[in-house]
Design a protein around this motif. Structure first.
Motif, short mmCIF file in Angstrom:
data_model
loop_
_atom_site.label_atom_id
_atom_site.label_comp_id
_atom_site.label_asym_id
_atom_site.label_seq_id
_atom_site.Cartn_x
_atom_site.Cartn_y
_atom_site.Cartn_z
N TYR A 9 0.84 -1.19 0.00
CA TYR A 9 0.00 0.00 0.00
C TYR A 9 0.88 1.25 0.00
O TYR A 9 1.88 1.32 0.72
N GLN A 11 0.48 4.08 1.42
CA GLN A 11 0.61 4.69 2.74
C GLN A 11 1.77 4.05 3.52
O GLN A 11 2.46 4.73 4.26
N ILE A 12 1.95 2.76 3.35
CA ILE A 12 3.04 2.05 4.04
C ILE A 12 4.36 2.36 3.34
O ILE A 12 5.37 2.60 4.00
N GLU A 14 5.31 4.94 2.00
CA GLU A 14 5.77 6.29 2.30
C GLU A 14 6.23 6.48 3.75
O GLU A 14 6.76 7.53 4.10
N LEU A 15 6.01 5.48 4.58
CA LEU A 15 6.45 5.58 5.98
C LEU A 15 7.97 5.47 6.08
O LEU A 15 8.61 4.84 5.26
N GLN A 86 -5.23 2.59 8.07
CA GLN A 86 -5.10 3.96 7.56
C GLN A 86 -5.06 4.98 8.70
O GLN A 86 -4.34 5.96 8.64
N GLU A 87 -5.86 4.73 9.75
CA GLU A 87 -5.86 5.63 10.91
C GLU A 87 -4.54 5.55 11.67
O GLU A 87 -4.06 6.56 12.19
N VAL A 89 -1.64 4.84 10.32
CA VAL A 89 -0.67 5.56 9.49
C VAL A 89 -0.82 7.07 9.68
O VAL A 89 0.17 7.79 9.82
N LYS A 90 -2.06 7.55 9.72
CA LYS A 90 -2.29 8.99 9.95
C LYS A 90 -1.74 9.42 11.31
O LYS A 90 -1.13 10.49 11.44
N ASP A 93 2.00 9.59 11.12
CA ASP A 93 2.38 10.80 10.38
C ASP A 93 2.22 12.04 11.25
O ASP A 93 3.10 12.90 11.29
#
Length: 99
Positions: A9, A11-12, A14-15, A86-87, A89-90, A93
């Motif tokens: 994903y 989102q992952i 980009e971590l 997703q939460e 990851v947010k 961030d």
């Protein structure tokens, strides 16, 4: 969701390790020593068998298994915090930007 699937994903992808470390530290996960300098290990609480719950991260962003290990960490945090990944990851961030 399995870490293998989750690691693909965006989102992952980009971590960064430092962001996850910051999030763990802000949430009272304790760093524990590990014999390999390639790994960072954090513990918090215990599981149903009384063993420490651990999150294992790579020490650098550029290792081949970094996305997988970050996905594993996010997956575990998602379960422990009863939140969609997703939460989590947010939150990671957000935590990185207030450090």
């Amino acid at each position: 969701m399995t870490p293998e699937v989750l690691s693909s994903y965006p989102q992952i992808q980009e971590l960064h390790v430092a962001e996850v470390v910051s999030y763990l530290q802000h949430n009272h996960w304790m760093s524990v020593s590990h014999p390999s300098p390639r790994l960072l290990v954090f513990e918090k609480g215990v599981d149903d068998r009384g063993k420490p719950i651990q999150i294992v991260l790579p020490s650098k962003d550029d290792y081949e298994d970094t996305p997988y290990l970050l996905a594993k960490a996010v997956n575990l945090l998602s379960v422990l915090e009863s939140l969609p990944f997703q939460e989590v990851v947010k939150a990671i961030d957000s935590s990185a930007h207030i450090s």
